[in-house]
Structure formats: structure tokens, C-alpha cells
Design a protein around this motif. Structure first.
Motif, PDB file in Angstrom:
ATOM      1  N   GLY A  95       0.815  -1.208   0.000  1.00 43.90           N
ATOM      2  CA  GLY A  95       0.000   0.000   0.000  1.00 43.90           C
ATOM      3  C   GLY A  95       0.848   1.257   0.000  1.00 43.90           C
ATOM      4  O   GLY A  95       1.703   1.432   0.871  1.00 43.90           O
ATOM      5  N   GLY A  96       0.610   2.122  -0.977  1.00 47.25           N
ATOM      6  CA  GLY A  96       1.359   3.372  -1.077  1.00 47.25           C
ATOM      7  C   GLY A  96       0.526   4.575  -0.710  1.00 47.25           C
ATOM      8  O   GLY A  96       0.653   5.643  -1.330  1.00 47.25           O
ATOM      9  N   GLY A  97      -0.330   4.419   0.313  1.00 47.55           N
ATOM     10  CA  GLY A  97      -1.125   5.534   0.811  1.00 47.55           C
ATOM     11  C   GLY A  97      -0.469   6.173   2.015  1.00 47.55           C
ATOM     12  O   GLY A  97       0.754   6.095   2.205  1.00 47.55           O
ATOM     13  N   ALA A  98      -1.279   6.798   2.872  1.00 43.16           N
ATOM     14  CA  ALA A  98      -0.748   7.543   4.016  1.00 43.16           C
ATOM     15  C   ALA A  98       0.060   6.644   4.952  1.00 43.16           C
ATOM     16  O   ALA A  98       1.192   6.969   5.322  1.00 43.16           O
ATOM     17  CB  ALA A  98      -1.896   8.206   4.773  1.00 43.16           C
ATOM     18  N   ALA A  99      -0.508   5.497   5.362  1.00 37.11           N
ATOM     19  CA  ALA A  99       0.191   4.612   6.297  1.00 37.11           C
ATOM     20  C   ALA A  99       1.430   4.007   5.658  1.00 37.11           C
ATOM     21  O   ALA A  99       2.504   3.932   6.279  1.00 37.11           O
ATOM     22  CB  ALA A  99      -0.755   3.517   6.784  1.00 37.11           C
ATOM     23  N   GLY A 100       1.317   3.539   4.414  1.00 35.83           N
ATOM     24  CA  GLY A 100       2.448   2.911   3.747  1.00 35.83           C
ATOM     25  C   GLY A 100       3.597   3.868   3.502  1.00 35.83           C
ATOM     26  O   GLY A 100       4.769   3.526   3.700  1.00 35.83           O
ATOM     27  N   GLN A 136       8.989   6.121   5.147  1.00 35.03           N
ATOM     28  CA  GLN A 136       9.830   7.194   5.691  1.00 35.03           C
ATOM     29  C   GLN A 136      10.510   6.767   6.985  1.00 35.03           C
ATOM     30  O   GLN A 136      11.678   7.068   7.223  1.00 35.03           O
ATOM     31  CB  GLN A 136       8.984   8.451   5.933  1.00 35.03           C
ATOM     32  CG  GLN A 136       8.415   9.084   4.674  1.00 35.03           C
ATOM     33  CD  GLN A 136       9.496   9.570   3.736  1.00 35.03           C
ATOM     34  OE1 GLN A 136      10.553  10.046   4.164  1.00 35.03           O
ATOM     35  NE2 GLN A 136       9.262   9.428   2.445  1.00 35.03           N
ATOM     36  N   GLU A 137       9.776   6.050   7.816  1.00 37.89           N
ATOM     37  CA  GLU A 137      10.348   5.579   9.082  1.00 37.89           C
ATOM     38  C   GLU A 137      11.481   4.583   8.825  1.00 37.89           C
ATOM     39  O   GLU A 137      12.520   4.623   9.486  1.00 37.89           O
ATOM     40  CB  GLU A 137       9.250   4.926   9.932  1.00 37.89           C
ATOM     41  CG  GLU A 137       9.702   4.446  11.298  1.00 37.89           C
ATOM     42  CD  GLU A 137      10.039   5.574  12.252  1.00 37.89           C
ATOM     43  OE1 GLU A 137      10.987   5.415  13.040  1.00 37.89           O
ATOM     44  OE2 GLU A 137       9.368   6.623  12.201  1.00 37.89           O
ATOM     45  N   TYR A 194       2.401  -6.928  10.133  1.00 34.88           N
ATOM     46  CA  TYR A 194       1.902  -5.765  10.857  1.00 34.88           C
ATOM     47  C   TYR A 194       0.680  -5.193  10.129  1.00 34.88           C
ATOM     48  O   TYR A 194       0.656  -5.141   8.894  1.00 34.88           O
ATOM     49  CB  TYR A 194       2.996  -4.701  10.980  1.00 34.88           C
ATOM     50  CG  TYR A 194       4.258  -5.225  11.618  1.00 34.88           C
ATOM     51  CD1 TYR A 194       4.482  -5.113  12.979  1.00 34.88           C
ATOM     52  CD2 TYR A 194       5.226  -5.877  10.847  1.00 34.88           C
ATOM     53  CE1 TYR A 194       5.641  -5.618  13.567  1.00 34.88           C
ATOM     54  CE2 TYR A 194       6.388  -6.386  11.428  1.00 34.88           C
ATOM     55  CZ  TYR A 194       6.583  -6.255  12.786  1.00 34.88           C
ATOM     56  OH  TYR A 194       7.720  -6.768  13.359  1.00 34.88           O
ATOM     57  N   ILE A 195      -0.316  -4.763  10.889  1.00 34.54           N
ATOM     58  CA  ILE A 195      -1.574  -4.290  10.319  1.00 34.54           C
ATOM     59  C   ILE A 195      -1.785  -2.843  10.749  1.00 34.54           C
ATOM     60  O   ILE A 195      -1.746  -2.532  11.945  1.00 34.54           O
ATOM     61  CB  ILE A 195      -2.746  -5.168  10.786  1.00 34.54           C
ATOM     62  CG1 ILE A 195      -2.449  -6.642  10.471  1.00 34.54           C
ATOM     63  CG2 ILE A 195      -4.042  -4.738  10.121  1.00 34.54           C
ATOM     64  CD1 ILE A 195      -3.444  -7.608  11.066  1.00 34.54           C
ATOM     65  N   THR A 196      -2.022  -1.957   9.791  1.00 36.22           N
ATOM     66  CA  THR A 196      -2.047  -0.524  10.091  1.00 36.22           C
ATOM     67  C   THR A 196      -3.282   0.155   9.523  1.00 36.22           C
ATOM     68  O   THR A 196      -4.005  -0.388   8.688  1.00 36.22           O
ATOM     69  CB  THR A 196      -0.806   0.175   9.497  1.00 36.22           C
ATOM     70  OG1 THR A 196      -0.910   0.151   8.065  1.00 36.22           O
ATOM     71  CG2 THR A 196       0.483  -0.501   9.914  1.00 36.22           C
ATOM     72  N   GLY A 197      -3.491   1.380  10.002  1.00 31.94           N
ATOM     73  CA  GLY A 197      -4.451   2.312   9.415  1.00 31.94           C
ATOM     74  C   GLY A 197      -5.865   1.796   9.305  1.00 31.94           C
ATOM     75  O   GLY A 197      -6.436   1.234  10.241  1.00 31.94           O
ATOM     76  N   THR A 243       0.172   4.941  12.878  1.00 33.68           N
ATOM     77  CA  THR A 243       0.269   3.479  12.872  1.00 33.68           C
ATOM     78  C   THR A 243       1.311   3.004  11.858  1.00 33.68           C
ATOM     79  O   THR A 243       1.989   1.997  12.086  1.00 33.68           O
ATOM     80  CB  THR A 243      -1.090   2.835  12.558  1.00 33.68           C
ATOM     81  OG1 THR A 243      -1.611   3.361  11.335  1.00 33.68           O
ATOM     82  CG2 THR A 243      -2.078   3.098  13.688  1.00 33.68           C
ATOM     83  N   GLY A 244       1.460   3.735  10.741  1.00 34.75           N
ATOM     84  CA  GLY A 244       2.516   3.387   9.791  1.00 34.75           C
ATOM     85  C   GLY A 244       3.891   3.517  10.415  1.00 34.75           C
ATOM     86  O   GLY A 244       4.753   2.639  10.255  1.00 34.75           O
TER      87      GLY A 244
END
Length: 699
Positions: A242-247, A252-253, A650-653, A673-674
Motif C-alpha cells: 500500500g502506497g497511501g498515508a500509512a504505507g 519514511q520511518e 503488521y496491520i495498520t491504518g 500506525t505506519g
């Protein structure tokens, strides 16, 4: 049975190319030459299915040109009786390396020379060629079934220097390999020395290897086969789905830690940050100054779960990353936006930060499944099946979002894959979405009003939730900030087969007595004005009619706002003005203000505080901003967001059963969460590296 020891060069060291040309006593005083050194040019291909069936069963299938000979080789786990049918059941108990010395490999080997002549193109083996290996019947049948799906998964191109030597009563083949391994995501140098036992006891080969390591401190035990190293070259340290907000925030992290060298990001749309561009009406409402947890809702509330996930540090971490990227923010009514007030600014900065980074971005890639993987070497993790390719990863971060606003990219693979791993899925429904109501007249479409909206389960039930702000009337029902904030609970009531009821107070700053006085004063001033104008001066003409029609239901069929007449051109409006009376003197219901009784005036004043709308449904996922429901919080560790059922996943957003109000809360949840999942994945990789180092030091 193949018995060999691999010795690898330590970082910063390379085996001399003439190592085996020299007197072997330079390596060990008891080594004696039996043959002269022979140089071979080797080009090998490793074959497997898209689902890596061969590797998952513990085997490696290789064809290679050695000078002018084409040789087919199958290597498998020892003992020979361990066939794929049994391997599937005992995968976790099998040890490919079965020795006290971690460089010793014990493997069953089947080999056949297929042809001689000049080296040609590497092609998958045929059924006839497999028959030349003289495999056990069950093993041969199994491989024949895989033949149509075999594809090249990696190559090795290297030079081998071979020499036969004696050590005490052993015959040992020394092979120095120098060249390159090629995988899907890169290349790696081959620089290793192999000691293959040709004759004699294996324990003495162990002793020879241990002596060589003691006398050559720049050498290391080689714990990975070439097939295993190719599997690692085909895998990533962390794979983000996923290349959205969380991904993107997870990416970046991960970029903050140079030890995480291979990162893959898969995005199903043609470009990353696709959905981010539409947030905040194209302005990207990234967060909010008020980040209190009361703005978040869980399908199945879990005490202290949100407090653990959304700590002040976790909430602040995305802002540190934005600051590092150079993104300036501004606040508007407590909501945080990029200073440019354009979501494109955020999207471009995030895309720019991934250029020339160590993150491999694959767009247009739809993930179709996720399976645990345990390969034939020291490779394990997750097998991710995509529409374009199959990927291996040590850690997987699911950040693909829900079904909302999917447009032409609907996707349920995350839910399907996670439930296949044992996770449950709460009911899903659209959130932050317009709501449908049969109680909104057509003439109200496009009207806006600021007020207070209250939700209850039925006419007599006590209020469940309240929201203040703008309400937009539409042709199908209600929209606007207030409506969207309550859509989570409306959807939950509908899931429970209960009837949501919304009450709108259009004059929250007034009291009922003040409204009563306002109508009475207007009646005294304009007694012949239409009854529909009772609330003019406070409300719009259409809204005033809606209040009147709900207060006096017996007149609802006759009422229509004066302003609803056909539009006139500038010239015709001047002509028309001479022939018609003032609009407020036209009554569609036949009543004037002086015809209204005191009881009716009280009803009108009271109704302005409680316009009632029953909710029949919503506008679907296409017009919603988020997906409500998802993977239950009870099945995810709050400290790391790691699945309690699937380690290193890991499960996010939006995939979690948590949703937020309008105002940037859902993007904040995705960002935080990302970051949290990526930090946990980094920590897990470091822990594994430390374990490997500890094992190496012990060796």
C-alpha cells in the motif's frame, strides 16, 4: 549424499584468485595435493514455481553450464526419505543444516549431464531430463506436476578453481568460487571456498574446517547456499503493501535506519499517494491540534488499546518526518493543512523522498495473497503473490487501506489474506459518508446550514451522539461535516438492524421562547405575509418552509418555497416585477401569518430545534472517505501492531476496526500506525541480526 563445508570471506576481505594454485600446505600443513588446479566457467540458473513450491519443500533445482557441459542438479534435505508430502507437515521441525559446525551442509544430491557442446540458453528442464536424475518415484511425480510452472528465479555466473586434496585419510575437493549472484532485486558477489567430502568421515572434515578458521581469522563460516542467497536477493527486509498515508509514512520511518537495506513498496494504483490527493477537498487535512482520543471509535472497544497505540510520542512522530521533508503546516479552525493548502504538495514531497532511495516502488501491482514461507536455506518470512510477480519478505506491513473511495481500484485482498491466516473480520460499512433519508424534500438540495445534529436509535430513544457544524442537504439526504461525523454510529445501528434517527437544531444560539417571539413580531408587522415566511430573517426561505412542513404535517403537501419558482433573465425580471406582488405575500398553503394560531406558532418554534430525518442507508464505499470495521484490535499487539496470529506481519491504518471523526483524525491514525509498525519491523530485524551475530560468535 553431498557433504560439504562453505567458508566465506569476512567483510573487507577477498580470497586471493591464485589461492589454490599455491602449495596447499600454505593453507594447512597436513593438506596434500592429489591433482593440479582446474579452472571452470560456470553459469547456473535456479528454477522454481511462482509460489516457490520447490524451495518451500526444501529443495533447489538447478541447471548449469560448466564449460561445455549442461548439468541438471536437484538438491534436497537429508535424509532422502523426507519427501515433499511429509515436508509439508513437518516443515517447522526440519533442519537442513544438521551439524555442530554451522558451515557443514548435508544434502541429498541428484545430478545428470544433459548435453555437451557450446554453452547455450538456460531453459527449464523437461520430463525426459528429470528422468535422467533417477529420482524416487514420488519425488519425480511431484516435480513433473510442477514443470509447466517452472520459471527462472535467479542466476549464478562465476569462475570455479577446483583441486583435489588429501587430509589424513580424507579425500576433499577444494573449490574457490568467484563471481556474481543475480536475483530479482539485485546482485551479490560470490567469494567462497567450498570443501566437499569425497571420501572419509564427516567429523574430520569439520576438524579441517575448524583448523582453517583458526589459522585464517579473515575467513568466516558460510551458512547459506547459493540457492538460499538468491532467495534472499529475491526477498526484501520489509515489504509494504500500500502506497497511501500509512504505507508512505512506514517507508519514511524505515529510511531512517540504514541497516534496513532492502525495502519494497507495492501499490495497486498507477501512482503512490493516489487517495491522499483527494483528502480535505484537495487541501490534505493532515491532522488536528486537538488529538484527544474521544475523536476515535472502535467497533469493539478495548480498554487502553488506543492509549497504547496513540501515545503522545507516536502522535508526534509524523510531524518530525514532515519537518525533515521540509513540509510547512498551517492551522485553520484547529485543522492542520500543508502551508500551500494543496494536497499535491504533500504527495510530491513524499514521492520525491523515495526517488534514488533504497526503496523499490512497484506501482500497478495488486497483491493477491500472503502465505508463510520457509525456504530450503536460511530464508524464511512471507511469500506475497502479486499480479505481476511473487515477492519474498522477512517482514510485511499491511497498509493497503479499506474499500472507501476506491474508484476503479477496489481491493479486498487484505481482508481475504488476513482472514486466511486466522484473523476475524468485523462487519464493514462506509464511514465519513453522506447519508440517505426519505425525509429530505427535493427542493432542499444544495442548502447549507450550521447547527447541531443529534443521533438516536428511534423516536423515543435517548441521544447516542451529537455533532456541531455544517449540514448540507442533498437530493438523496444529508451530507456535510456533522453528518459524516455521525455516519460511523449510523452505520453501526444499520448493521444491528436498528433505525437511525437524526434531529437537527437549526437555531442552536436561540431558545424556543426567542423563536416564538420572533414569529409573533413578524406576524404583527406583516400579518398578510405567507405562513412560509414565519422564520425569514433567521433561516433561508427553503429551510423555513422545511421547518413549517415538519411542524404542521397537514400542510406539508401544499408547502413550497417562493424562491423555488423558475429563474428569470435580467430583462424579464424587470417586466415581471410590475405584474406580480412581493414574493412574501404568496402563500402556497393558503395561510398567512395572521392565520397561524398560538399553538401552531409554538409548534414551528419547537420544530426548529428538532428537524427529524430517518436514515435509510448511505452512499456506499465509493462516496465514503473511510471504511468502518476491519481486523479486531484484540488480534493486534498495541505496542507494535504486529498480528498476534502471524509473526512479522503488521496491520495498520484503515484495516483496523478503528475510525476517526472528520478533521484530519483518520490521516493522523494512518501516519502514526505506519510509523509504529515500521519501527517495530526495524526492531525485529535488528533483534534477528543480533541473534545471528551471537550464533556466529559462538561458532
Amino acid at each position: 549424499m553431498e557433504r560439504e563445508v562453505k567458508l566465506a570471506a569476512a567483510p573487507g576481505y577477498s580470497f586471493p584468485t591464485d589461492l589454490l594454485y599455491e602449495d596447499l600446505t600454505c593453507l594447512h600443513n597436513q593438506l596434500k595435493e592429489l591433482t593440479t588446479a582446474e579452472k571452470l566457467r560456470i553459469r547456473a540458473g535456479y528454477w522454481d514455481t511462482p509460489s516457490l513450491a520447490v524451495a518451500q519443500a526444501g529443495y533447489s533445482l538447478r541447471s548449469r553450464f560448466m564449460n561445455d557441459e549442461l548439468v541438471l542438479t536437484l538438491k534436497g534435505p537429508a535424509p532422502e526419505a523426507q519427501l515433499p508430502e511429509a515436508v509439508a507437515e513437518e516443515l517447522s521441525n526440519r533442519a537442513v543444516v544438521t551439524s555442530s559446525f554451522s558451515g557443514l551442509w548435508l544434502r541429498q544430491e541428484y545430478e545428470a549431464v544433459l548435453s555437451t557442446g557450446s554453452a547455450g540458453e538456460l531453459v527449464p528442464p523437461t520430463e525426459a531430463e528429470l528422468a535422467l536424475l533417477a529420482l524416487p518415484a514420488r519425488l519425480e511425480r511431484w516435480l513433473n506436476q510442477l514443470l509447466p510452472d517452472l520459471a527462472l528465479h535467479g542466476q549464478a555466473d562465476f569462475t570455479r578453481l577446483v583441486r583435489l586434496a588429501a587430509y589424513e585419510d580424507l579425500q576433499v575437493e577444494l573449490a574457490l568460487d568467484k563471481g556474481q549472484l543475480l536475483g530479482l532485486w539485485g546482485a551479490e558477489q560470490i567469494d567462497e571456498l567450498e570443501l566437499e567430502l569425497k571420501n572419509g568421515p564427516a567429523d574430520k572434515l569439520n576438524r579441517l574446517a575448524a583448523d582453517l578458521l583458526r589459522t585464517h581469522p579473515e575467513w568466516r563460516p558460510g551458512t547459506k547456499s547459493k540457492a538460499g542467497r538468491i532467495a534472499e536477493l529475491n526477498s526484501s527486509d520489509v515489504l509494504i503493501i500500500g502506497g497511501g498515508a500509512a504505507g508512505l509514512m512506514a517507508a519514511q520511518e524505515l529510511l531512517q535506519d540504514t541497516a534496513v537495506s532492502r525495502i519494497v513498496l507495492l501499490e495497486k494504483t498507477p501512482c503512490i499517494a493516489h487517495k491522499l490527493l483527494a483528502t480535505g477537498n484537495g487541501r490534505a487535512n493532515l491532522s488536528n491540534r486537538d488529538l484527544s482520543l474521544c475523536h476515535y471509535h472502535q467497533v469493539e472497544p478495548l480498554p487502553d488499546w488506543l492509549e497504547t497505540v496513540l501515545t503522545p510520542d507516536h502522535l508526534h512522530r509524523p510531524f518530525e518526518i514532515f519537518d525533515r521533508l521540509g513540509l510547512a503546516l498551517r492551522a485553520e479552525d484547529g485543522r492542520l493543512y500543508p502551508y500551500s493548502m494543496k494536497s499535491q504538495t504533500v504527495s510530491r514531497l513524499l514521492q520525491e523522498s523515495l526517488l534514488n532511495s533504497r526503496i523499490k516502488v512497484v506501482t500497478g501491482e495488486r497483491v493477491q495473497g500472503l502465505l508463510p514461507y520457509r525456504g530450503n536455506a536460511d530464508s524464511h518470512g512471507w511469500l506475497v503473490n502479486g499480479s505481476q510477480a511473487t515477492y519474498l519478505a522477512r517482514q510485511v506491513i499491511w497498509a493497503s487501506g479499506g474499500q472507501s473511495g476506491a474508484g476503479s481500484y477496489p481491493d479486498t485482498a487484505a481482508y481475504t489474506s488476513l482472514t486466511a491466516l486466522g484473523h476475524h473480520l468485523t462487519p464493514l460499512w462506509p464511514g465519513l459518508t453522506p447519508l440517505c433519508s426519505p425525509d429530505v424534500p427535493e427542493y432542499m438540495a444544495g442548502e447549507r446550514v450550521r447547527g447541531t445534529l443529534t443521533l438516536s436509535a428511534c423516536q423515543s430513544a435517548s441521544p447516542l451522539r451529537q455533532s456541531e457544524g455544517e449540514v448540507l442537504f442533498t437530493a438523496y439526504g444529508l451530507s456535510g461535516i456533522c453528518t459524516m461525523d455521525l455516519s460511523f454510529y449510523c452505520g453501526k445501528l444499520l448493521q444491528e438492524q436498528r433505525q437511525p434517527l437524526l434531529r437537527l437544531n437549526v437555531c442552536p444560539e436561540y431558545t424556543e421562547a426567542q423563536l416564538y417571539d420572533h414569529i409573533c413580531q413578524r406576524r404583527q408587522r406583516l400579518p398578510q405575509a405567507a405562513a412560509e415566511t414565519a422564520l425569514w430573517g433567521l433561516l433561508s426561505e427553503k429551510l423555513a418552509v422545511l421547518v413549517l412542513s415538519q411542524a404542521l404535517p397537514e400542510l406539508a403537501q401544499k408547502l413550497s418555497p417562493a424562491a423555488n419558482s423558475p429563474k428569470l433573465t435580467h430583462k424579464s425580471r424587470r417586466i415581471k416585477a410590475k405584474k406580480t406582488r412581493r414574493p412574501e405575500l404568496i402563500s402556497r398553503c393558503g395561510l398567512t401569518l395572521q392565520d397561524l394560531s398560538r399553538r401552531q406558532i409554538q409548534q414551528i418554534a419547537r420544530q426548529a430545534f428538532s428537524l427529524t430525518f430517518s436514515i435509510s442507508g448511505d452512499r456506499g464505499f465509493e462516496q465514503s472517505q473511510i471504511t468502518c470495521g476491519g481486523i479486531p484490535s484484540t488480534e493486534v499487539k498495541p505496542q507494535t501492531l504486529e498480528s498476534v496470529l502471524a509473526p512479522h506481519c503488521y496491520i495498520t491504518g484503515e484495516l483496523l476496526d478503528i475510525s476517526g471523526d472528520t478533521g484530519g483524525y483518520n490521516l493522523q491514525m494512518a501516519f502514526s500506525t505506519g510509523c509504529l509498525a515500521a519501527a517495530a519491523a526495524r526492531a525485529a530485524l535488528r533483534a534477528r541480526a543480533n541473534e545471528d551475530k551471537h550464533e556466529h560468535d559462538q561458532t
